[in-house]
Design an enzyme around this catalytic site. Structure first.
Site, short mmCIF file in Angstrom:
data_model
loop_
_atom_site.label_atom_id
_atom_site.label_comp_id
_atom_site.label_asym_id
_atom_site.label_seq_id
_atom_site.Cartn_x
_atom_site.Cartn_y
_atom_site.Cartn_z
N HIS A 41 -2.46 10.96 0.80
CA HIS A 41 -1.95 10.91 2.21
C HIS A 41 -1.28 12.06 2.55
O HIS A 41 -0.22 12.17 2.85
CB HIS A 41 -0.90 9.41 1.97
CG HIS A 41 -0.64 9.21 3.62
ND1 HIS A 41 -0.84 7.81 3.57
CD2 HIS A 41 -0.23 9.52 4.60
CE1 HIS A 41 -0.46 7.45 4.98
NE2 HIS A 41 -0.14 8.46 5.52
N TYR A 51 -3.75 2.18 15.88
CA TYR A 51 -2.39 2.31 16.64
C TYR A 51 -2.76 2.22 18.09
O TYR A 51 -1.95 1.56 18.88
CB TYR A 51 -1.65 3.74 16.34
CG TYR A 51 -1.26 3.75 14.83
CD1 TYR A 51 0.12 3.06 14.83
CD2 TYR A 51 -2.01 4.17 13.83
CE1 TYR A 51 0.69 2.97 13.55
CE2 TYR A 51 -1.45 3.93 12.52
CZ TYR A 51 -0.11 3.48 12.31
OH TYR A 51 0.34 3.56 11.04
N ARG A 57 0.97 -1.21 0.11
CA ARG A 57 0.00 0.01 0.15
C ARG A 57 0.97 1.20 -0.06
O ARG A 57 1.76 1.16 0.92
CB ARG A 57 -0.91 -0.05 1.31
CG ARG A 57 -1.70 1.29 1.33
CD ARG A 57 -2.58 1.15 2.49
NE ARG A 57 -3.42 2.58 2.70
CZ ARG A 57 -3.05 3.33 3.77
NH1 ARG A 57 -2.18 3.11 4.84
NH2 ARG A 57 -3.61 4.40 3.74
N ASN A 86 -6.89 1.71 10.08
CA ASN A 86 -5.81 2.26 10.55
C ASN A 86 -5.91 2.27 12.10
O ASN A 86 -6.67 2.98 12.73
CB ASN A 86 -4.92 3.73 10.04
CG ASN A 86 -4.75 3.77 8.81
OD1 ASN A 86 -5.18 2.66 7.85
ND2 ASN A 86 -4.28 4.89 8.15
#
Ligand code: FCB
Length: 452
Positions: free
Chosen positions: A135, A305, A91, A303
């Site tokens: 991004h 974390y 990716r 995503n």
């Protein structure tokens, strides 16, 4: 590698590829500004991050992505490293200003060629190219950035250019990476480019990001057959206590961080509780925009974390809450380690929203890695982190949650935004002086797992 007496091969007896199912894809992720460098080469235009990095105090140690991992020049070798890692998919993001130096108008063929070479090399090595269209490296030339509605229209045009060139070869498309960071870190908190500080601006930016997402999905549908989605960041929010006040505080934090993007994208509109809380800071939103935003998606990227525990804190900012530390969990360099949060987040996405296909588009950890005398990097903490989170993916699948891929963040150490090069998230160590790449123990661990 040994970590509290557990070797890589022993870890592998606990976790192996078969547990994930035949169709499961293992990948690594990066983004353009964080790795490419060559910011002024071959006709690339400036991005808001080039500008932001120049403002005093914005980035730790005054670092920038000017050189980064020099991936623009080392792309072929970096793909070979992925091949060595046995990953199924990669990716990466496309730098909009490399393709359209002014954000719109004249195409920079050399920029497009770079991504075409990358895609072709990946395919030649049997690796699925997965593209993120945005991004955070917005072309500086677009007047008023994401505050301008026109930027959403320009994004749709940019998407069409990329889709026309690469649409026959890309395996999966994501419109935006972590729109929360772009909107709120970039326009409310000022920690990310373009460094603005107004909630009303963050909400306008968020709306234009969502609108651009909807428009881009429409464009992609006309040009590609591959699955299309978006990759927001999710952070499960837990109340610090059972009190109604803390529960309400957690709900606000959740609306701000987790629900604000995914709900409109899934056709649920903006979360009403948050619209009320934002009050006059909210832009006017038409029903037509909401319809454009709500395009059917084939996949949602997650995503993940960390989690957050919050307590009610009247008088504290817009959300009237504060983050508290609870429990005594091990930490990475910058965050608490909480793998259970990944499982709970996945459950929620599956149960509340009925998502039919989920891919973990980012998960990883920063540690203060040391190159030891043997020239290796024994990053036992990162190995344990990856293992613990991957086990949660296995659990999620066993519960019937449709998670079909996992991209480790990141292939290699890179420019970590406002933290500069002070946080290393890579499976592969990068010596930023010599650009030498060295696989860390975590790379060896991942390689054992991904090898068929
Ligand atoms: C995410 C970003 C990614 C990287 C990781 C550590 O929020 O999407 O670019 O910075 O964090």
């Amino acid at each position: 590698m040994r970590d509290s007496g557990v070797s890589i091969s022993e870890r592998m007896t606990q976790l192996n590829r078969r547990l994930f199912g035949e169709d499961f894809k293992f990948g690594v992720a990066t983004s353009s500004y964080q790795i490419e460098g060559a910011t002024e080469l071959d006709g690339r235009g400036a991005s808001i991050w080039d500008t932001f990095c120049k403002s005093a105090g914005a980035i730790k140690c005054g670092h920038s992505g000017d050189i980064a991992c020099d991936h623009y020049h080392r792309m072929a070798d970096d793909v070979d490293l992925m091949k060595w890692l046995f990953v199924d998919a990669y990716r990466f993001s496309i730098a909009w200003p490399r393709v359209l130096p002014h954000g719109r108008g004249a195409i920079n063929e050399k920029g497009l060629d770079f991504y075409e070479r990358l895609v072709d090399r990946l395919l030649a090595k049997g690796i699925d190219p997965c593209v993120t269209l945005y991004h955070w490296d917005l072309p500086e030339a677009l007047p008023n950035g994401w505050l301008a509605r026109d930027t959403a229209l320009a994004f749709a045009d940019y998407t069409e250019i990329v889709a026309r060139r690469l649409g026959d070869r890309v395996a999966m498309w994501f419109t935006h990476n972590e729109p929360w960071c772009q909107a709120f870190l970039g326009y409310q908190i000022g920690m990310f480019a373009p460094g603005r500080k107004a909630i009303s601006e963050a909400l306008v930016c968020a709306h234009h990001l969502l609108l651009s997402h909807g428009l881009a999905v429409q464009v992609l549908r006309a040009h590609v057959k591959a699955p299309v989605g978006i990759a927001p960041n999710f952070m499960p929010v837990y109340p610090a206590s059972d009190s109604a006040q803390d529960i309400a505080a957690a709900r606000r934090q959740d609306g701000y961080f987790n629900r604000w993007f995914i709900e409109p994208a899934l056709g649920l509109g903006y979360p009403q509780d948050m619209v009320e809380l934002y009050g006059s800071a909210m832009p006017l939103v038409s029903a037509e925009d909401l319809r454009t935003i709500a395009q059917p998606l084939d996949v949602v990227g997650v995503n993940y974390y960390e989690r957050m525990v919050v307590a009610d804190d009247p008088g504290n900012g817009l959300l009237q809450c504060k983050s508290v530390t609870q429990g005594n969990y091990a930490r990475t360099q910058d965050r608490e380690i909480y793998p259970q949060g990944l499982l709970e987040q996945l459950r929620r996405l599956h149960r509340e929203y009925g998502l039919e296909r989920i891919v973990i588009t980012e998960n990883g950890a920063a540690f203060a890695d040391v190159v030891t005398e043997d020239g290796r990097i024994h990053d036992a903490g990162r190995v344990a982190f990856l293992q613990a989170h991957l086990e949660k993916v296995v659990e999620a699948r066993a519960e019937g949650i449709p998670v079909s891929g996992y991209f480790a963040w990141s292939l290699m150490d890179n420019f970590e935004w406002s933290e500069g090069y002070t946080l290393r998230y890579g499976l592969i160590h990068v010596d930023f002086e010599s650009q030498k790449r060295t696989p860390k123990d975590s790379a060896l661990f991942y390689r054992e797992l991904t090898r068929r």
